[in-house]
Design a protein around this motif. Structure first.
Motif, PDB file in Angstrom:
ATOM      1  N   TYR A 260      27.991  43.370  41.578  1.00 42.56           N
ATOM      2  CA  TYR A 260      28.963  42.939  42.586  1.00 42.56           C
ATOM      3  C   TYR A 260      28.576  43.459  43.967  1.00 42.56           C
ATOM      4  CZ  TYR A 260      33.478  42.133  44.878  1.00 42.56           C
ATOM      5  OH  TYR A 260      34.457  41.715  45.736  1.00 42.56           O
ATOM      6  N   LEU A 261      28.232  44.725  44.045  1.00 44.26           N
ATOM      7  CA  LEU A 261      27.855  45.317  45.330  1.00 44.26           C
ATOM      8  C   LEU A 261      26.625  44.621  45.902  1.00 44.26           C
ATOM      9  CD1 LEU A 261      28.356  49.103  44.462  1.00 44.26           C
ATOM     10  CD2 LEU A 261      29.856  47.672  45.873  1.00 44.26           C
ATOM     11  N   ARG A 263      25.603  41.522  45.257  1.00 41.83           N
ATOM     12  CA  ARG A 263      25.919  40.128  45.604  1.00 41.83           C
ATOM     13  C   ARG A 263      26.687  40.042  46.918  1.00 41.83           C
ATOM     14  NH1 ARG A 263      29.868  36.570  43.001  1.00 41.83           N
ATOM     15  NH2 ARG A 263      30.220  38.220  41.491  1.00 41.83           N
ATOM     16  N   HIS A 264      27.438  41.083  47.262  1.00 41.65           N
ATOM     17  CA  HIS A 264      28.258  41.059  48.471  1.00 41.65           C
ATOM     18  C   HIS A 264      27.660  41.893  49.614  1.00 41.65           C
ATOM     19  CE1 HIS A 264      31.120  39.595  45.446  1.00 41.65           C
ATOM     20  NE2 HIS A 264      31.723  38.989  46.446  1.00 41.65           N
ATOM     21  N   GLY A 265      26.408  42.274  49.483  1.00 43.77           N
ATOM     22  CA  GLY A 265      25.752  42.996  50.566  1.00 43.77           C
ATOM     23  C   GLY A 265      26.300  44.389  50.807  1.00 43.77           C
ATOM     24  N   LEU A 266      26.769  45.038  49.750  1.00 42.47           N
ATOM     25  CA  LEU A 266      27.409  46.352  49.874  1.00 42.47           C
ATOM     26  C   LEU A 266      26.595  47.480  49.259  1.00 42.47           C
ATOM     27  CD1 LEU A 266      30.974  45.163  48.755  1.00 42.47           C
ATOM     28  CD2 LEU A 266      30.167  45.453  51.099  1.00 42.47           C
ATOM     29  N   THR A 271      27.695  51.973  53.555  1.00 44.42           N
ATOM     30  CA  THR A 271      28.759  51.017  53.253  1.00 44.42           C
ATOM     31  C   THR A 271      29.704  51.564  52.201  1.00 44.42           C
ATOM     32  OG1 THR A 271      27.309  49.156  53.803  1.00 44.42           O
ATOM     33  CG2 THR A 271      29.229  48.675  52.452  1.00 44.42           C
ATOM     34  N   THR A 279      38.344  46.254  49.623  1.00 44.16           N
ATOM     35  CA  THR A 279      37.003  45.860  49.199  1.00 44.16           C
ATOM     36  C   THR A 279      36.584  46.613  47.959  1.00 44.16           C
ATOM     37  OG1 THR A 279      36.420  45.426  51.506  1.00 44.16           O
ATOM     38  CG2 THR A 279      34.602  45.653  49.943  1.00 44.16           C
ATOM     39  N   ALA A 282      38.408  45.370  44.832  1.00 45.30           N
ATOM     40  CA  ALA A 282      37.852  44.106  44.341  1.00 45.30           C
ATOM     41  C   ALA A 282      36.592  44.350  43.518  1.00 45.30           C
ATOM     42  CB  ALA A 282      37.545  43.180  45.517  1.00 45.30           C
ATOM     43  N   ALA A 283      35.742  45.264  43.971  1.00 46.79           N
ATOM     44  CA  ALA A 283      34.519  45.588  43.234  1.00 46.79           C
ATOM     45  C   ALA A 283      34.842  46.240  41.894  1.00 46.79           C
ATOM     46  CB  ALA A 283      33.640  46.511  44.080  1.00 46.79           C
ATOM     47  N   ASP A 309      33.599  35.691  36.520  1.00 44.43           N
ATOM     48  CA  ASP A 309      34.003  35.029  37.767  1.00 44.43           C
ATOM     49  C   ASP A 309      33.793  33.523  37.596  1.00 44.43           C
ATOM     50  OD1 ASP A 309      34.652  34.302  40.311  1.00 44.43           O
ATOM     51  OD2 ASP A 309      32.977  35.324  41.302  1.00 44.43           O
ATOM     52  N   HIS A 312      32.676  31.278  40.508  1.00 42.49           N
ATOM     53  CA  HIS A 312      31.440  31.556  41.260  1.00 42.49           C
ATOM     54  C   HIS A 312      30.535  30.330  41.291  1.00 42.49           C
ATOM     55  CE1 HIS A 312      27.971  33.637  42.852  1.00 42.49           C
ATOM     56  NE2 HIS A 312      27.247  33.130  41.854  1.00 42.49           N
TER      57      HIS A 312
END
Length: 312
Positions: A260-261, A263-266, A271, A279, A282-283, A309, A312
């Motif tokens: 998840y991190l 895929r979401h640029g985290l 960050t 945020t 959600a993760a 998901d 997605h």
């Protein structure tokens, strides 16, 4: 690119009595092995860094990883047999593990093998008993030291005293890792084993004070407790599910969180440390839902992205 480090082995389950013995089912497994497959099924790009034997079990482990889309280009192939671990489930589906064999392939990773791992990795996941047995533990420490500040360092102790009975080896590994870890996930069972007098919140405080950016305690049916450098500890309720067994649940959670991190640029330290609570929730919710799916079926059968998901 996420590098998953540690053991691949065979879990051996009892399928009931047979004349003169038991009927056994041998399944591919190992915590880091599961994390690598979980990442691949959730759309990430994992590479596996762990010793794979050339014996019949090692060939199956390698073939399974490759079929799932895990890159094996940096995996050492030592001349040693594959570890076999029996899994004894209690009435609640909670597993107990017993290892057969010690001079095995997953332990035979050497310092020289660290050069196989790409320096440009986005994240390095280490954990389980390969952080508490030699010579592989020294190799993984060398990798963490090399990559600290270059890659996000993720750590899950995944304590197994039946495999490494020296509790000091585990607490030493945790103490060494805390100031070098960006994302820490530990179960409440592991905490009770290693630090029986410490509450989960006290451990989160210790982890954050030691330098961890995001620290998480998973608590089964009691949900998740998490904290960051800027967020005080908070709870996330458990996802309700009819539990078949809990094999691979923690591995699924870790794989899903990393996926998840990514895929979401985290997937970086700064960050994580400064993440807003919405945020982060959600993760964690994504990871908890993935783990619940694994608990709903036998063994470490990790979910695919469309299951967790559907939109997605």
């Amino acid at each position: 690119m996420i590098i998953v480090c540690g053991e691949a082995l065979f879990d051996v389950f009892c399928d009931g009595d047979a004349p003169g013995g038991y009927a056994l089912a041998a399944k591919v497994g190992g915590s880091p092995f599961n994390v690598a497959i979980g990442l691949a099924r959730l759309g990430a790009r994992p590479l596996y860094f762990g010793g794979l034997s050339a014996d019949m079990f090692g060939r199956k482990l390698a073939a399974t990883l490759a079929e799932e889309g895990v890159d094996l280009s940096c995996a050492p192939r030592p001349a040693a047999p594959t570890a076999l671990v029996t899994v004894d489930l209690d009435a609640g589906g909670v597993p107990a593990y017993t290892l057969y064999g010690t001079a095995t392939a997953e332990r035979a990773v050497a310092l020289a093998d660290v050069d196989r791992v790409p320096v440009e990795a986005a994240a390095i996941h280490v954990g389980s008993y390969c952080m508490a047995v030699e010579p592989v533990a020294s190799a993984l420490r060398a990798l963490v030291t090399r990559q600290q500040g270059r890659s996000l360092i993720a750590f899950d102790p995944n304590v197994r005293l039946t495999i490494q009975p020296d509790r000091n080896a585990w607490t030493g590994a945790v103490a060494w890792m805390l100031p070098r870890t960006d994302l820490l996930k530990i179960s409440d069972e592991d905490l009770r084993t290693l630090y029986p007098d410490m509450t989960p919140r006290a451990f989160l405080d210790l982890a954050i004070q030691s330098g961890v950016a995001l620290a998480i305690v998973t608590r089964g049916g009691d949900g998740v407790l998490a904290a960051t450098a800027t967020l005080a500890p908070f709870d996330l309720p458990a996802v309700e599910v009819a539990v078949v067994d809990t094999v691979g649940a923690g591995d699924t959670f870790q794989a899903a969180l990393l996926a998840y991190l990514a895929r979401h640029g985290l997937l970086n330290r700064a960050t994580l440390a400064g993440m807003e609570v919405r945020t982060l929730r959600a993760a964690l919710d994504f990871a908890a839902r993935a783990a619940a799916i694994t608990c709903s079926r036998r063994g470490a059968d990790m979910p695919r992205l469309a299951e967790v998901d559907p939109q997605h």
